[in-house]
Motif scaffolding. Structure first.
Motif, PDB file in Angstrom:
ATOM      1  N   GLY A  69      -1.393   9.199   3.123  1.00 16.96           N
ATOM      2  CA  GLY A  69      -0.588   8.020   3.840  1.00 16.96           C
ATOM      3  C   GLY A  69      -1.251   6.734   3.473  1.00 16.96           C
ATOM      4  N   ALA A  70      -0.371   5.812   2.955  1.00 12.67           N
ATOM      5  CA  ALA A  70      -1.097   4.691   2.538  1.00 12.67           C
ATOM      6  C   ALA A  70      -1.555   3.604   3.682  1.00 12.67           C
ATOM      7  N   MET A  71      -1.030   3.753   4.805  1.00 13.82           N
ATOM      8  CA  MET A  71      -1.728   3.084   6.064  1.00 13.82           C
ATOM      9  C   MET A  71      -2.863   3.765   6.379  1.00 13.82           C
ATOM     10  N   HIS A  72      -2.911   5.023   6.308  1.00 15.52           N
ATOM     11  CA  HIS A  72      -4.142   5.763   6.529  1.00 15.52           C
ATOM     12  C   HIS A  72      -5.155   5.269   5.648  1.00 15.52           C
ATOM     13  N   PHE A  75      -6.287   1.544   6.276  1.00 18.19           N
ATOM     14  CA  PHE A  75      -7.115   1.271   7.618  1.00 18.19           C
ATOM     15  C   PHE A  75      -8.626   1.820   7.272  1.00 18.19           C
ATOM     16  N   ASN A  76      -8.422   2.862   6.871  1.00 17.25           N
ATOM     17  CA  ASN A  76     -10.042   3.526   6.668  1.00 17.25           C
ATOM     18  C   ASN A  76     -10.780   2.720   5.829  1.00 17.25           C
ATOM     19  N   SER A  77     -10.092   2.320   4.790  1.00 18.89           N
ATOM     20  CA  SER A  77     -10.695   1.380   3.495  1.00 18.89           C
ATOM     21  C   SER A  77     -11.144   0.165   4.219  1.00 18.89           C
ATOM     22  N   PHE A  78     -10.106  -0.312   4.889  1.00 21.35           N
ATOM     23  CA  PHE A  78     -10.351  -1.623   5.733  1.00 21.35           C
ATOM     24  C   PHE A  78     -11.662  -1.693   6.643  1.00 21.35           C
ATOM     25  N   LEU A 122      -7.201  15.299   6.890  1.00 22.65           N
ATOM     26  CA  LEU A 122      -7.929  14.744   5.880  1.00 22.65           C
ATOM     27  C   LEU A 122      -8.097  13.569   6.280  1.00 22.65           C
ATOM     28  N   GLY A 123      -9.194  12.729   5.646  1.00 27.63           N
ATOM     29  CA  GLY A 123      -9.391  11.133   6.083  1.00 27.63           C
ATOM     30  C   GLY A 123     -10.522  11.041   6.286  1.00 27.63           C
ATOM     31  N   ALA A 124     -11.039   9.885   6.099  1.00 24.87           N
ATOM     32  CA  ALA A 124     -12.612   9.561   6.348  1.00 24.87           C
ATOM     33  C   ALA A 124     -12.845   8.935   7.715  1.00 24.87           C
ATOM     34  N   ILE A 240      -0.589  -1.572  14.627  1.00 25.97           N
ATOM     35  CA  ILE A 240       0.419  -1.400  13.492  1.00 25.97           C
ATOM     36  C   ILE A 240       0.096   0.059  12.791  1.00 25.97           C
ATOM     37  N   ALA A 241      -1.136   0.339  12.586  1.00 27.34           N
ATOM     38  CA  ALA A 241      -1.396   1.867  12.212  1.00 27.34           C
ATOM     39  C   ALA A 241      -1.165   2.791  13.158  1.00 27.34           C
ATOM     40  N   GLY A 242      -1.296   2.646  14.391  1.00 24.50           N
ATOM     41  CA  GLY A 242      -0.591   3.715  15.603  1.00 24.50           C
ATOM     42  C   GLY A 242       0.725   3.935  15.653  1.00 24.50           C
ATOM     43  N   LEU A 243       1.534   2.550  15.151  1.00 21.34           N
ATOM     44  CA  LEU A 243       2.901   2.768  15.172  1.00 21.34           C
ATOM     45  C   LEU A 243       3.485   3.454  14.018  1.00 21.34           C
ATOM     46  N   VAL A 244       2.987   2.785  12.874  1.00 26.59           N
ATOM     47  CA  VAL A 244       3.518   3.449  11.719  1.00 26.59           C
ATOM     48  C   VAL A 244       3.298   5.031  11.383  1.00 26.59           C
ATOM     49  N   SER A 245       2.063   5.386  11.991  1.00 30.73           N
ATOM     50  CA  SER A 245       1.883   6.621  11.674  1.00 30.73           C
ATOM     51  C   SER A 245       2.664   7.763  12.545  1.00 30.73           C
ATOM     52  N   ARG A 246       3.303   7.167  13.489  1.00 33.12           N
ATOM     53  CA  ARG A 246       4.321   8.267  14.181  1.00 33.12           C
ATOM     54  C   ARG A 246       5.498   8.445  13.336  1.00 33.12           C
ATOM     55  N   PHE A 247       5.739   7.562  12.357  1.00 28.83           N
ATOM     56  CA  PHE A 247       7.010   7.564  11.448  1.00 28.83           C
ATOM     57  C   PHE A 247       6.926   8.158  10.091  1.00 28.83           C
ATOM     58  N   PHE A 248       5.394   8.328   9.640  1.00 26.24           N
ATOM     59  CA  PHE A 248       5.176   8.882   8.402  1.00 26.24           C
ATOM     60  C   PHE A 248       4.165  10.072   8.465  1.00 26.24           C
TER      61      PHE A 248
END
Length: 248
Positions: A69-72, A75-78, A122-124, A240-248
């Motif tokens: 996911g783009a937001m994921h 967010f982790n890169s940030f 998956l994810g950092a 924002i990450a928490g909200l977006v991740s509910r929809f993607f």
């Protein structure tokens, strides 16, 4: 410590490991989502507890670098750009990469042993929380390596992050918790011989050249304002990450 003011060139030169890790995040994200063979990379690299049980042990490491996911991914890169540079400079490239990979791997091992047998992940995030765990150890036991303002910032962000961990149903709670624990537990070993970094009493300008600043502590009010802004920006990204991740 956490406020970046370098140019891209200066950042890349000063923090090569952080830069490479973020580049890997971006390359794999683009490849998995938009390029030929991306689905195969995702299938072969994603954390899969059942596949690990059947001997595909590389899946304990590969998920650290992968985001679908783009937001994921952003967010982790940030988070890595915010928290990684100070530790890379403090520990050196080899130790920083070691603690990053170790904590991420331990987080995935915990997910394998304690998670659902059919769980995929998956994810950092486990490695990112590993860095936070190391910061927690600094705050508690190595106050010579971190000042009070940055200590408060670390603990504030950690509390927010833990709240989001348990609020969001799509989060790998085990990876976050065991990454955090691993970072704190490895602190005494990874920090052997580490002294306060040279830049603690310096100001870094855009050209990357450090110069001594004798009035650093007289600027505390301005620094506290910047820290408060950073906290609110980081909090907004978390929400924002928490909200977006509910929809993607």
């Amino acid at each position: 410590m956490f406020i970046r003011n370098e140019s891209f060139y200066s950042f890349r030169r000063s923090y090569p490991i952080v830069t490479i890790l973020v580049a890997i995040h971006l390359i794999l994200f683009v490849w998995m989502n938009f390029l030929p063979g991306g689905r195969w990379i995702l299938t072969m690299g994603i954390g899969n507890n059942l596949a690990v049980a059947y001997g595909e042990y590389w899946r304990i490491i590969t998920p650290i670098f992968m985001h679908i996911g783009a937001m994921h991914m952003l967010f982790n890169s940030f988070s890595l750009v915010i928290f990684g540079p100070a530790l890379e400079k403090m520990l050196g490239k080899s130790k920083f990469l070691l603690i990053y990979l170790l904590t991420g791997t331990i987080a995935n091992i915990a997910t394998f042993f304690l998670g659902n047998p059919y769980m995929q992940h998956l994810g950092a995030s486990g490695a990112i929380y590993g860095l936070l765990g190391l910061y927690v150890y600094l705050v508690i036991n190595r106050k010579d390596l971190i000042d009070s303002a940055n200590s408060q910032l670390v603990m504030t962000i950690l509390i927010i992050g833990l709240v989001m961990t348990f609020v969001n149903p799509n989060i790998n709670v085990l990876a976050h918790l065991f990454g955090l624990i691993a970072g704190a537990a490895l602190g005494p070993l990874i920090l052997i011989g580490v002294k306060r970094p040279y830049y603690a009493n310096r100001v870094v300008f855009d050209d990357g050249e450090p110069t001594f600043d004798p009035n650093r502590w007289q600027k505390k009010r301005r620094l506290n304002k910047n820290i408060k802004k950073l906290i609110w920006v980081f909090f907004a990204v978390l929400v924002i990450a928490g909200l977006v991740s509910r929809f993607f």
